[in-house]
Each structure stands twice: as C-alpha cells, then as structure tokens.
Scaffold this active site. Structure first.
Site, short mmCIF file in Angstrom:
data_model
loop_
_atom_site.label_atom_id
_atom_site.label_comp_id
_atom_site.label_asym_id
_atom_site.label_seq_id
_atom_site.Cartn_x
_atom_site.Cartn_y
_atom_site.Cartn_z
N VAL A 98 0.81 -1.31 -0.02
CA VAL A 98 0.14 -0.20 -0.02
C VAL A 98 1.03 1.22 -0.09
O VAL A 98 1.78 1.52 0.91
CB VAL A 98 -0.80 0.07 1.18
CG1 VAL A 98 -1.76 1.23 1.39
CG2 VAL A 98 -1.70 -1.25 1.44
N ASN B 63 1.57 1.10 -14.14
CA ASN B 63 0.22 1.29 -14.56
C ASN B 63 -0.47 2.42 -13.93
O ASN B 63 -1.41 3.00 -14.14
CB ASN B 63 -0.59 -0.05 -14.44
CG ASN B 63 -1.96 0.32 -14.50
OD1 ASN B 63 -2.61 0.48 -15.68
ND2 ASN B 63 -2.67 0.26 -13.33
N SER C 296 -1.42 6.07 -22.83
CA SER C 296 -2.82 6.66 -23.33
C SER C 296 -2.94 7.07 -24.72
O SER C 296 -1.75 7.80 -25.17
CB SER C 296 -3.69 7.25 -22.46
OG SER C 296 -4.84 7.82 -23.01
N TYR D 60 -3.50 15.61 -18.55
CA TYR D 60 -3.26 14.29 -18.57
C TYR D 60 -2.61 13.75 -19.96
O TYR D 60 -1.56 13.01 -19.91
CB TYR D 60 -4.78 13.73 -18.59
CG TYR D 60 -4.62 12.08 -18.68
CD1 TYR D 60 -4.15 11.43 -17.64
CD2 TYR D 60 -5.24 11.45 -20.03
CE1 TYR D 60 -4.06 9.86 -18.03
CE2 TYR D 60 -5.29 10.18 -19.94
CZ TYR D 60 -4.65 9.22 -18.81
OH TYR D 60 -4.78 7.97 -19.37
N LYS E 298 1.05 11.87 -20.42
CA LYS E 298 1.05 10.74 -21.27
C LYS E 298 2.09 10.78 -22.46
O LYS E 298 2.86 9.74 -22.98
CB LYS E 298 -0.44 9.93 -21.75
CG LYS E 298 -1.21 9.73 -20.56
CD LYS E 298 -0.39 8.40 -19.80
CE LYS E 298 -1.36 8.02 -18.52
NZ LYS E 298 -0.73 7.01 -17.78
#
Length: 261
Positions: A63, A86, A137, A150, A154
């Site tokens: 975690v 990921n 992505s 975003y 990427k």
C-alpha cells in the site's frame, strides 16, 4: 507457444482496479510471483486473493502512494524481472479553468512517480535482464480539448519510454509502453462523477467513434502487456503499442470535450 512467467517476479502498480487489476490477474494465470501496489488496501487485498486463486501463489501487497518519494522507496525491491508502471490519475480540464494543483497531482503520479520508481528499480532489472512496460494512453498522441494535463503527462511518458529504452538496451533491459484507447475502467467515473447509468451511456456513445466498433476492456490491455513482457517480444524495445480499435486515427476522443464548459 504458451506464455509463462514461472519464477519471475512481476511488480504491477495501480493494481487495485481496472486495467491494473486485469494485468495482475493475467500475470497470475501465467504463474508470476506478483507484487501489487496501490493506495486502496481493501481493493488490493481483494485483487491479491483472486490472483492467489489462479495458481496458489500469494502476491505481496504494498500500500503506497507513488506520487511521493516515500511511496516509491517503500515499493522498490531488490529482486525484479518485470516492472509494469500502470498507476496513474487523470483530470478533465483546460488551460482556461485549470490550476497548478491539478497539474501537480497528475504529473506527480503519472510522470514523476514512474520516473522515480523506475530509477530505483533499474539496478534490479539490469541484474535480471528484465523489462519494463509502461501504461500510457492515446491521449498522449491524440490532441483533445479537455485532456490537459493528462495528455501532456502521457506524451511525456511515451518519450520517457523511448529514451530509457535506448539507454538500457545495451544492458539487456527492454522498455515498452501500451497505449489504450477507450477502455472500461473506473477512471472516467472518478473524474466526471458519472453514475453507472451515465457511464454506460457514455461508453455506448464512445464505441460509435471506434472504427472497430468496440471499446477495450482491461483484459485487452493486459494481453498486450504480458506479450511485451514475455520472451515472445525479446527484441521489441522502445515501442508504443496502441490497443484502441483504431481510435487514434479518427479523433474519436473528442467525446471528452463535451465535459469541459
């Protein structure tokens, strides 16, 4: 030829749901010894239990928040064959309404976290002649209003993949990326607040923009990740592989733009 990862140590970040969960489950079916990383302990434990049910190999659960140095240092282990970067977050915004907190949140996880964790694990990967698969992505190549920052993150991840692939090739370490298109996961619901019904309607609208007529599911991405990580791809490095049904060719991601007012 069967793909097997018997006695191979595979670390999957962002493994608590969605694409990361699918990747973890497929590696478990292939016999890998898994380390699963994420921020939601309950979800991680649930995924770990499902992975253990495949071949009886209990994953190691970590975690951690990979946007922090402490999280990356907690995750880095000495023995490793495959690193799957990921973990990532998204945001729907544009330059007219954004602020620096949104930028920092996205880049700290999607770029800085990947950079830092990879840096820490490179010695182990060189020792094992292992490999890295980054989850990018098509937002990194398809320009869409509302995909800032975003899409920037990427795009940076894609170039990071190519640069590190070239750097590590002489050391016997391969580095590739998988670039999903529209994929069933929780990320869109998180950033839009859609109900399940609204999300399903959004997916139906989205699939009409995909040349092959279907959106991806997590297993579609997982299969490509496992293929790239396996010996079937022993001379593949620096590749950015789209898994999107041809979406990047038609600008279908403009369905996102409607969310930015």
């Amino acid at each position: 030829m069967e793909t097997t990862f018997d006695n191979k140590v595979v670390l999957v970040t962002g493994a608590s749901s969605g694409i990361g969960e699918a990747i973890a489950l497929l590696f478990a079916k292939c016999g890998a010894k898994l380390s699963l990383v994420g921020r939601n302990e309950k979800n991680l434990q649930d995924v770990a239990a499902r992975c253990a049910a495949e071949k009886g190999i209990q994953p190691f659960v970590i975690v951690a928040d990979l946007s922090t140095d402490e999280g990356c240092e907690k995750t880095a282990k000495d023995t490793l064959d495959v690193l799957v970067n990921n973990a990532g977050i998204s945001a729907r915004t544009c330059i007219q309404v954004t602020d620096m907190k949104i930028f920092d949140d996205v880049f700290n996880t999607d770029v800085r976290g990947v950079y830092n964790l990879t840096r820490l694990l490179v010695p182990a990967l060189i020792e094992s002649k292992g490999n890295i698969v980054n989850i990018s992505s098509i937002s990194g190549t398809v320009v869409v209003v509302g995909s800032l920052p975003y899409g920037m993150a990427k795009a940076a991840l894609d170039h990071f993949t190519r640069l590190v692939a070239l750097e590590l090739a002489p050391k016997g370490v391969r580095v590739n990326a998988v670039s999903p298109g529209l994929t069933v996961s929780n990320i869109v619901k998180r950033i839009t607040g859609y109900t399940e019904e609204e999300y399903q309607n959004w997916l139906k609208k989205g699939e009409k923009t995909v040349p092959m007529g279907e959106v991806c599911v997590g297993e579609d991405i997982a299969k490509m990740v496992v293929h790239l990580a396996s010996d079937h791809s022993r001379l593949v490095t620096g590749a950015i592989v789209q898994v999107d049904g041809g979406l990047q060719f038609c600008g279908g991601l403009n369905i996102y733009s409607e969310q930015i007012k």
